[in-house]
Design an enzyme around this catalytic site. Structure first.
Site: not given
Lengths: 259, 384
Positions: B126-128, B156, B337-338, B364
């Site tokens: 990944t790149e910007p 990232f 929530q519970i 991914e």
């Protein structure tokens, strides 16, 4: 260095139930584990081997299912395992147990160090380790909390005492019992578990260890358990209140009445 | 309990990972989440337990490299902490290109240490400007004599800065588009290779996410994985292996959240009764359990398919990742929530599972990209 670690398979719970009719442990439905104190003994054996080389052999006396404890010890890094299993061993007290283990260790022959946990979590006697050393007529150091230095012919350790520790240097062969302060037992490794599943567990009977039959099992046990019972709970205490003079006067009265 | 007919070895992996998760990870999960520090101590425990060997073939010191084994391990670790689990799983992601496409020398050089966990790996794609559109990467690798010279920035990158071995995708021939990308092995410490910004994240905060910066970084030409131009094939095949792992991470997070919700529902009393006795709560728990079990069945089936040697698993991998990550988000949200007000508080572990779950829908391949993969394959299959 050849290291022998003696272990015991015990019920997992610390609240062992006793069958009131037979005065024996009720093992049904209770998971068996390696005596927690023995986990430190295994770890210390493996640590010493990792440092100076050699081999760790675990030994236990017990019914056939005690094999599971030995396999677990292998998954934790032990190299070999020997199970002492024979009807003749049944009913052993700490004296007969240490006699039997000592006979097996004598048969292993080539060893420099024996490590035991300080006591078992079920019997709590802390007698088997010292008993083995006595039967083998070798030095023993109990309540070891640290191994300081390992030399060619001697080993220097810290022995825990009530108000501190003693530094003891002992010649090989020597037996230690270890306390939980000595290390943090590792978790098993995946490869260790795989190895443990395939490992061959040697099983020895009284014939294999060339033991004197009269000293084995119930016959060889001077301890006779007459009765196991839970002491009756104490009654509630009586509380006295008021001024000091009132309390003292009250107490004197009660003591007089009960005289 | 559903029986997935696991092998004896897989049961060992499950039980060992469960023990590590319970005894070693769970007690520290909140602390790592708060401090955002890399869990070196836990990685050592994971290494000593041989878990890094799971994704490496037997001949290089591993235990076989089966995808199902890896999925089981990742699931169990994620049950305690999705962040710590991804530090582990990202090493598999960085290692797979070498396992799948590395030559004998590369495998011999890198895999034994990675299997021991002596060093961990990271994958740099990944790149910007290149996220879902991976073909837009700008990092270049230019061959000069015995070397390639890398220039560009990856961001990232999970395990960035902590890993010792990086598999990095860079363009060797920009004119060929996606076919001009190549994959390389770059070791930490190589001159010209440095680390940039460390990200602060919403979830999986125990893991490190960092920039990789290449400035005239010279690497030996032997570090090329496969051939020039194979970069995207290496990437896609790597993702086929690793996607069930991300799905398993989501599954573990969902299971962990469900565990908390059930426990809390039984303990919490309102209106004089345990809240687990209310049908409203029971139905929520039942739906959560159903989603968790369906995820597990799907992931294990896909993992077995990969392990059987089936190479066309893109759609199935995508389905598993899509379903399990959406399920994790839903289940962890419902767990919060519970637990009600307590669920929203950092003193209780529910909200962390919700934060950790979110990333599984994003990385991914976002779940939108997964749907593209699934749809594309569906249409292709129709045309046959």
């Amino acid at each position: 260095m050849n290291i022998i670690v003696c272990i015991k398979q015990v019920p997992e719970t610390t609240e062992v139930r006793i069958n009131p009719e037979t005065n024996t442990l009720m093992r049904e439905g209770v998971k068996s584990i390696i005596n927690p104190f023995d986990m430190y003994a295994i770890e210390e054996g493996v640590l010493i081997r990792e440092k100076v080389g050699g081999k760790v052999t675990v030994v236990t006396m017990g019914p056939p299912q005690a094999e599971a404890a030995l396999r677990e010890a292998i998954s934790l890094g032990a190299d070999e395992a020997i199970l002492l299993s024979d009807r003749a061993f049944a009913g052993s007290d700490t004296w007969a147990t240490s006699y039997t283990l000592a006979a097996a260790i004598r048969k292993i022959k080539d060893y420099q160090l024996i490590i035991c946990g300080k006591q078992a979590s079920d019997g709590d006697t802390a007698q088997v380790g010292p008993g083995i050393a006595t039967h083998l007529d070798i030095p023993q150091v109990i309540y070891v909390k640290k191994v300081e230095e390992i030399k060619d012919t001697t080993i220097r350790v810290w022995r825990m005492t009530e108000d501190g520790y003693e530094v003891i240097e002992a010649p090989f062969p020597v037996l230690f019992t270890v306390v939980k302060e000595i290390n943090t037992p590792r978790l098993p490794s995946l490869k260790g578990i795989m190895r443990s599943k395939q490992a061959k567990i040697t099983v020895w009977t009284h014939k294999d260890i060339e033991a004197d039959f009269a000293q084995l099992g119930l016959n060889g046990s001077p301890t006779q358990v007459a009765k196991v019972f839970t002491p009756a709970p104490r009654g509630k205490g009586q509380m006295l209140s008021g001024t000091t003079d009132d309390i003292v006067a009250g107490l004197v009265n009660i003591l007089k009445e009960q005289q | 309990m559903m029986d997935y007919l696991l092998t004896e070895e897989q049961v060992m992996i499950r039980d060992l990972c469960r023990q590590i998760a319970k005894e070693k990870i769970a007690p520290l999960a909140a602390e790592y989440d708060k401090s955002e520090k890399f869990p070196h101590g836990i990685m050592k425990i994971i290494a000593d337990a041989d878990l890094f060997a799971i994704f490496v073939p037997l001949e290089y010191g591993g235990t076989g490299g089966r995808v199902l084994d890896m999925a089981i391990a990742t699931e169990e670790l994620s049950r305690a902490c999705g962040g710590i689990a991804v530090c582990y799983a990202a090493s598999a992601l960085g290692t797979y290109p070498i396992v799948l496409f590395g030559n004998e020398e590369q495998k011999k050089k890198y895999l034994p240490d990675l299997a021991k966990g002596k060093t961990i790996a990271a994958f740099g794609l990944t790149e910007p400007e290149a996220g879902s559109d991976a073909s837009a990467i700008k990092t270049t690798a230019v061959k000069k004599g015995d070397h390639y010279v890398l220039n560009g920035t990856k961001h990232f990158i999970t395990n960035g800065g902590e890993a010792g071995v990086y598999t990095v995708v860079a363009m060797t021939d920009r004119t060929r588009g996606a076919r001009g990308a190549s994959a390389f092995i770059v070791e930490k410490g190589t001159p010209g290779f440095s680390f940039g910004k460390k990200e602060e994240k919403m979830g999986i905060r125990a893991s490190t996410t960092c920039e990789l910066i290449f400035t005239d970084c010279k690497i030996p030409k032997e570090n090329l994985i496969a051939k020039e131009g194979m970069g995207f094939i290496v990437t896609m095949k790597t993702f086929d292996m690793s996607r069930p792992g991300v799905a398993a991470q989501a599954l573990g997070i969902a299971q962990g959240a469900l565990d908390i919700a059930v426990k809390y529902a039984k303990e919490r009393h309102q209106f004089g009764k345990s809240i687990a006795s209310f049908q409203g709560i029971q139905w929520m728990l039942a739906d959560m359990a159903t989603k968790v079990e369906a995820s597990r069945a799907l992931i294990y089936a896909v993992a077995r398919m990969v392990d059987s040697g089936n190479t066309s698993v893109a759609k199935e991998s995508a389905i598993a990742k899509l379903f399990a990550s959406d399920a994790a988000m839903e289940v962890s949200t419902n767990a919060v929530q519970i637990l009600g007000g307590y669920g929203y508080m950092r003193d209780y572990p529910a909200e962390k599972f919700m934060r950790d779950a979110k990333i599984t829908q994003i990385y991914e391949g976002t779940n939108q990209i997964q749907r593209n993969i699934i749809a594309l394959q569906l249409i292709k299959e129709m045309a046959k």
